[in-house]
Motif scaffolding. Sequence first.
Motif, PDB file in Angstrom:
ATOM      1  N   LEU A  10       0.970  -1.275   0.026  1.00 27.13           N
ATOM      2  CA  LEU A  10       0.086   0.110   0.024  1.00 27.13           C
ATOM      3  C   LEU A  10       0.877   1.300   0.020  1.00 27.13           C
ATOM      4  N   ASP A  11       0.230   2.302  -0.433  1.00 28.43           N
ATOM      5  CA  ASP A  11       1.371   3.668  -0.576  1.00 28.43           C
ATOM      6  C   ASP A  11       1.953   3.943   0.739  1.00 28.43           C
ATOM      7  N   ASP A  12       1.229   3.788   1.809  1.00 29.99           N
ATOM      8  CA  ASP A  12       2.043   4.526   3.092  1.00 29.99           C
ATOM      9  C   ASP A  12       1.103   4.009   4.297  1.00 29.99           C
ATOM     10  N   VAL A  13       1.749   4.376   5.299  1.00 28.14           N
ATOM     11  CA  VAL A  13       1.141   3.954   6.994  1.00 28.14           C
ATOM     12  C   VAL A  13      -0.080   4.259   6.759  1.00 28.14           C
ATOM     13  N   ASP A  14      -0.662   5.273   6.226  1.00 30.89           N
ATOM     14  CA  ASP A  14      -2.177   5.740   6.534  1.00 30.89           C
ATOM     15  C   ASP A  14      -2.912   4.580   5.767  1.00 30.89           C
ATOM     16  N   GLN A  15      -2.437   4.214   4.388  1.00 30.22           N
ATOM     17  CA  GLN A  15      -3.442   3.237   3.914  1.00 30.22           C
ATOM     18  C   GLN A  15      -3.009   2.054   4.449  1.00 30.22           C
ATOM     19  N   ILE A  16      -1.976   1.645   5.230  1.00 32.64           N
ATOM     20  CA  ILE A  16      -1.854   0.255   5.583  1.00 32.64           C
ATOM     21  C   ILE A  16      -2.975   0.448   6.806  1.00 32.64           C
ATOM     22  N   ALA A  17      -3.076   1.489   7.652  1.00 29.90           N
ATOM     23  CA  ALA A  17      -3.959   1.616   8.726  1.00 29.90           C
ATOM     24  C   ALA A  17      -5.486   1.581   8.231  1.00 29.90           C
ATOM     25  N   GLY A 147       3.761  -6.354  14.366  1.00 29.41           N
ATOM     26  CA  GLY A 147       4.544  -5.540  13.534  1.00 29.41           C
ATOM     27  C   GLY A 147       5.826  -6.488  13.501  1.00 29.41           C
ATOM     28  N   MET A 148       7.037  -5.755  12.940  1.00 25.45           N
ATOM     29  CA  MET A 148       8.293  -6.447  12.547  1.00 25.45           C
ATOM     30  C   MET A 148       9.205  -5.282  12.772  1.00 25.45           C
ATOM     31  N   GLY A 149      10.210  -5.407  13.718  1.00 26.32           N
ATOM     32  CA  GLY A 149      11.554  -4.692  13.816  1.00 26.32           C
ATOM     33  C   GLY A 149      12.510  -5.104  12.586  1.00 26.32           C
ATOM     34  N   ALA A 150      13.380  -4.012  12.582  1.00 30.45           N
ATOM     35  CA  ALA A 150      14.438  -4.296  11.729  1.00 30.45           C
ATOM     36  C   ALA A 150      15.223  -5.425  11.776  1.00 30.45           C
ATOM     37  N   VAL A 201       3.991  -3.485   8.191  1.00 33.42           N
ATOM     38  CA  VAL A 201       5.441  -3.075   8.211  1.00 33.42           C
ATOM     39  C   VAL A 201       5.403  -1.982   7.339  1.00 33.42           C
ATOM     40  N   ALA A 202       6.050  -0.764   7.941  1.00 35.00           N
ATOM     41  CA  ALA A 202       6.115   0.394   7.112  1.00 35.00           C
ATOM     42  C   ALA A 202       7.394   0.943   7.570  1.00 35.00           C
ATOM     43  N   GLY A 203       8.211   1.379   6.222  1.00 34.18           N
ATOM     44  CA  GLY A 203       9.439   2.163   6.498  1.00 34.18           C
ATOM     45  C   GLY A 203      10.371   1.696   5.744  1.00 34.18           C
ATOM     46  N   GLY A 242       7.812   1.985   0.806  1.00 31.89           N
ATOM     47  CA  GLY A 242       9.249   1.982   1.400  1.00 31.89           C
ATOM     48  C   GLY A 242       9.810   0.642   1.751  1.00 31.89           C
ATOM     49  N   ALA A 243       8.947   0.000   2.638  1.00 29.86           N
ATOM     50  CA  ALA A 243       9.344  -1.447   3.276  1.00 29.86           C
ATOM     51  C   ALA A 243       9.495  -2.389   2.155  1.00 29.86           C
ATOM     52  N   ALA A 244       8.701  -2.134   0.789  1.00 33.09           N
ATOM     53  CA  ALA A 244       8.663  -3.380  -0.112  1.00 33.09           C
ATOM     54  C   ALA A 244       9.611  -3.046  -1.419  1.00 33.09           C
ATOM     55  N   ARG A 245      10.306  -1.863  -1.267  1.00 35.84           N
ATOM     56  CA  ARG A 245      11.058  -1.408  -2.162  1.00 35.84           C
ATOM     57  C   ARG A 245      12.115  -2.654  -2.983  1.00 35.84           C
ATOM     58  N   LEU A 246      12.475  -3.563  -1.919  1.00 36.27           N
ATOM     59  CA  LEU A 246      13.380  -4.425  -2.376  1.00 36.27           C
ATOM     60  C   LEU A 246      12.964  -5.752  -2.926  1.00 36.27           C
ATOM     61  N   LEU A 247      11.263  -5.786  -2.746  1.00 35.49           N
ATOM     62  CA  LEU A 247      10.898  -7.113  -3.213  1.00 35.49           C
ATOM     63  C   LEU A 247      10.702  -7.231  -4.656  1.00 35.49           C
ATOM     64  N   GLU A 248      10.780  -8.382  -5.156  1.00 40.19           N
ATOM     65  CA  GLU A 248      10.262  -8.588  -6.630  1.00 40.19           C
ATOM     66  C   GLU A 248       8.765  -8.514  -6.701  1.00 40.19           C
ATOM     67  N   THR A 249       8.517  -7.884  -8.000  1.00 41.59           N
ATOM     68  CA  THR A 249       6.958  -7.538  -7.858  1.00 41.59           C
ATOM     69  C   THR A 249       6.173  -8.917  -8.067  1.00 41.59           C
ATOM     70  N   ASP A 250       6.532 -10.202  -8.322  1.00 41.44           N
ATOM     71  CA  ASP A 250       5.937 -11.255  -8.514  1.00 41.44           C
ATOM     72  C   ASP A 250       5.574 -11.934  -6.932  1.00 41.44           C
TER      73      ASP A 250
END
Length: 255
Positions: A10-17, A147-150, A201-203, A242-250
């Motif tokens: 989702l776009d951001d933490v507001d959309q997650i919420a 949630g998930m910590g780093a 998970v956001a950030g 932001g949190a998903a930026r390294l995930l493959e789209t599939d």
Amino acid sequence: MAARPTIQVLDDVDQIARRAADEFARLATARAEAGLPFTVALSGGDTPLRLFELLAGSPYRERVPWKRVLVFWGDERTVPPDHPDSNYGAAHRMLLARVPIPKGNVHRIKGESDDPDAAADAYEAELRDAFRLDEGEFPRFDLVYLGMGADGHTASLFPGTQALVEKRRLAVASWVEKLGTHRITLTYPVFNKAATILLLVAGDDKAETLRAVLNGDPEKPEYPVQLIRPGNGELIWLVDRGAARLLETDRMRET
Ligand code: 6PG
């Protein structure tokens, strides 16, 4: 056999919420229509704060059958309820004090106790009583937020802690070396009994860990969050760009 997790970006933490609040309202309403209580375990930290704010306002405040909602926590810090770090404190200030939920429906972990083990035992007893459990049974939450910590922790299941190997107890006190403090946390058998788990998970700072977690070998889990596998329930990751930026789209469903 645990079903394959769903990953929603989702776009951001507001959309997650918003997505997380919609699920809360949907599940709570369904349970109320069936004449049943709705049991939910809240998470701590910063990510769920926007969720609490949304649930306390329109339309959720009106949509949710608060008298049927039973609130618990997945973990708590060993601080008093009015301490800035208290998970209960944040949820109380931003949500529970603003909705018509009966006081008896709110089951906080007594983090202020000077004996964290006793506080964990007391919470276990409160869970057994609230869910009317027999010996050896685990509570099945309708909804669990995590949630998930780093470092890949979730709730207060931190890497290298005894809590990770607990198979019998519902709640334990765990010394977390890196924090220099005890935490009180529910255990994997409880989380993995849940009907629905929403993992928020956001950030940008979570991107590396999220990629490692989602691409890792399930047979060789490296992070505590990888052992969140509801055996008869669904696990939905709600992650921001932001949190998903390294995930493959599939690996994910853009929404
Ligand atoms: C806690 C939480 C913890 C949290 C993660 C992510 O008590 O801190 O239960 O597991 O969910 O640390 O925290 P943020 O949402 O603040 O990144």
